[in-house]
Design a protein around this motif. Structure first.
Motif, PDB file in Angstrom:
ATOM      1  N   CYS A 196       0.828  -1.201   0.000  1.00  0.00           N
ATOM      2  CA  CYS A 196       0.000   0.000   0.000  1.00  0.00           C
ATOM      3  C   CYS A 196       0.864   1.253   0.000  1.00  0.00           C
ATOM      4  N   GLY A 197       0.367   2.285  -0.628  1.00  0.00           N
ATOM      5  CA  GLY A 197       1.152   3.501  -0.775  1.00  0.00           C
ATOM      6  C   GLY A 197       0.725   4.619   0.155  1.00  0.00           C
ATOM      7  N   LYS A 198       1.583   5.583   0.260  1.00  0.00           N
ATOM      8  CA  LYS A 198       1.333   6.778   1.070  1.00  0.00           C
ATOM      9  C   LYS A 198       0.941   7.922   0.145  1.00  0.00           C
ATOM     10  N   LEU A 199      -0.096   8.653   0.525  1.00  0.00           N
ATOM     11  CA  LEU A 199      -0.584   9.754  -0.299  1.00  0.00           C
ATOM     12  C   LEU A 199       0.464  10.858  -0.393  1.00  0.00           C
ATOM     13  N   ALA A 328     -14.399   2.504   1.969  1.00  0.00           N
ATOM     14  CA  ALA A 328     -13.676   1.265   1.666  1.00  0.00           C
ATOM     15  C   ALA A 328     -12.338   1.610   1.037  1.00  0.00           C
ATOM     16  N   ASP A 329     -11.356   0.752   1.284  1.00  0.00           N
ATOM     17  CA  ASP A 329     -10.050   0.914   0.645  1.00  0.00           C
ATOM     18  C   ASP A 329      -9.489  -0.458   0.309  1.00  0.00           C
ATOM     19  N   ILE A 377      -7.046   5.375   2.649  1.00  0.00           N
ATOM     20  CA  ILE A 377      -6.214   4.779   1.612  1.00  0.00           C
ATOM     21  C   ILE A 377      -5.239   3.835   2.298  1.00  0.00           C
ATOM     22  N   CYS A 378      -5.316   2.548   1.989  1.00  0.00           N
ATOM     23  CA  CYS A 378      -4.381   1.561   2.521  1.00  0.00           C
ATOM     24  C   CYS A 378      -4.324   1.576   4.051  1.00  0.00           C
ATOM     25  N   LEU A 445       0.490   8.088  -5.177  1.00  0.00           N
ATOM     26  CA  LEU A 445       0.899   7.359  -3.985  1.00  0.00           C
ATOM     27  C   LEU A 445       2.365   6.985  -4.090  1.00  0.00           C
ATOM     28  N   PHE A 446       3.042   7.005  -2.955  1.00  0.00           N
ATOM     29  CA  PHE A 446       4.420   6.521  -2.873  1.00  0.00           C
ATOM     30  C   PHE A 446       4.368   5.103  -2.339  1.00  0.00           C
TER      31      PHE A 446
END
Length: 455
Positions: A196-199, A328-329, A377-378, A445-446
């Motif tokens: 999962c990525g970081k915004l 939801a994510d 997110i994630c 996303l990173f």
């Protein structure tokens, strides 16, 4: 051959072994997302065509269509020209005969004594009948010249259009189409290794449609099969039970409904979500969460979210009974709300999508009433500091580490009042209801690449 709409979504994958190396981008491409392992051993950058390139795609498509029309017109003119030339030869021969007859008639007229008066008058009458044909023949010759000129102009226009098409690179799409297969495999391989990525960034919005009241919700199902692109539309934040379904975004834009659902209970707020074929929403004037199946057309589960405030006790800054936010994510179904026990601060609960039982809960220190909107997110909750102009993602809370941090990620509130903001993991986009406008935001996303050492 793949359609251009697929080619336009083509992603170019570039892997660079040195984390400090800069990514070289071809003109017309932009960074989509990046990834590296925990030790910085590999940078994986995904880039995609810029929006301006997409607009150029449309122009190229229109240009090709215009060229096809010109070519069809040229073929029709060629057929007409052949027929005209054949008729023109007949007309020229007829014109020569008429002129010769007129000359001969003048000679005979000068020596009338050699002819009987009756025969002379008969011939003169025939000549009088043919006389009006002369200007018609002249007009026919003029029209033939015009057709010839038009044919030449069409030929010149076709040459100009072909030159423009080559200049803007319209033929590059054939090359892109051949590259899709190989790049798609590499992209899948890379994305399968991404956690999962970081915004990092929010771009847009793109306005999809303008409809309804100032407040509402629209969404797609992130768990739907790839061929399913249904859109659901819920206008207003209360006093409504009607859900409108559309088979695709294009049908949604055109207003072509495929089905309408009449829910058994009114909803509260605009923070609903569609997940795996069911609609999850907050029952009006209660802290009850309802799971409604679109397939069966009935309520499958109802469950109270214990201690959750409702009916404008702990709404977002804009009000509208937005106390309970369902979302939801990539990790599942969530509820975001506030309780008296947590002093009105935001509480995050992960829910079982079938039973609606709370699987785990996290208490944050961010006041629900001071939040403009939020989205997951994630497994990380991102909170905006306002629903008005100047809003930004100001705070995030990770359920993985049970920790928070302050952020500064701008979000363009184009229409000045945001009453719904929800992340869709399949589309990797934020769906928004912005003052009666249905909009989409893209997110960057990173990512961190999974290694064999990761547990």
């Amino acid at each position: 051959m793949l359609p251009l709409s697929v080619v336009l979504k083509l992603l170019l994958l570039i892997c660079i072994q040195r984390p400090s190396a800069s990514v070289w981008l071809k003109e017309g491409w932009q960074v989509y997302s990046s990834a590296q392992d925990a030790d910085g051993r590999c940078v994986c950058t995904v880039v995609a065509p810029e929006q301006s390139l997409c607009s150029r795609d449309a122009k190229s498509r229109q240009l090709r269509q215009l060229l096809e029309k010109i070519q069809n017109m040229s073929q029709s003119i060629e057929v007409l020209n052949l027929r005209t030339q054949r008729d023109f030869q007949y007309v020229m021969k007829m014109e020569s005969q008429i002129k010769g007859l007129r000359s001969k008639l003048r000679q005979i007229e000068s020596n009338r004594r050699t002819l009987l008066t009756k025969n002379f008058q008969e011939m003169k009458g025939k000549m009088a009948d043919l006389q009006p044909l002369i200007p018609v023949l002249e007009q026919y010759k003029t029209d033939a010249r015009l057709i010839s000129q038009f044919k030449e102009e069409v030929r010149n226009l076709s040459m100009v259009l072909l030159g423009i098409q080559e200049e803007i690179g319209a033929y590059d799409y054939d090359e892109l189409q051949h590259r899709v297969a190989s790049l798609e495999g590499r992209l899948r391989n890379c994305m399968s290794r991404l956690t999962c990525g970081k915004l990092m960034k929010i771009s847009g919005p793109d306005t999809i449609k303008t409809s309804g009241t100032r407040f509402g919700a629209w969404m797609t199902d992130p768990q739907a099969p790839p061929q399913n692109h249904k859109v659901w539309y819920m206008d207003s934040y209360t006093n409504n039970k009607i859900v409108r379904e559309y088979k695709s975004v294009s049908d949604f834009v055109a207003g072509v409904e495929s089905r309408t659902y009449n829910l058994p209970f009114h909803w509260a707020g605009t923070n609903h979500v569609v997940y795996n074929g069911s609609l999850y929403y907050n029952k009006f004037q209660s802290n009850i969460i309802v799971r409604y199946s679109f397939e069966s057309g009935r309520v499958m589960t109802q469950r109270a979210l214990e201690a959750a405030g409702f009916h404008n006790v702990y709404p977002y800054t804009w009000g509208g009974f937005s106390d309970i936010d369902l979302m939801a994510d990539e990790l599942g179904l969530w509820a975001v709300y506030a309780t008296n026990q947590n002093a009105g601060n935001i509480v995050i609960s992960q829910l079982d999508p079938i039973t609606l039982q709370v699987l785990n809960t996290w208490n944050t220190e961010y006041s629900k009433r001071n939040a403009g909107e939020s989205f997951m997110i994630c497994g990380t909750l991102y909170i905006t500091n306002s629903h008005l102009t100047g809003a930004k993602v100001y705070y995030s809370y990770s359920t993985k580490t049970s920790s928070y941090e302050y952020t500064d990620i701008p979000i363009h509130n184009q229409y000045f009042h945001m009453s719904m903001l929800d992340y869709n993991a399949r589309e990797r986009a934020l769906y928004g209801w912005n003052n009666g406008h249905q909009v989409l935001f893209n997110v960057t996303l990173f990512h961190v690449i999974k290694t064999d050492d990761d547990s």
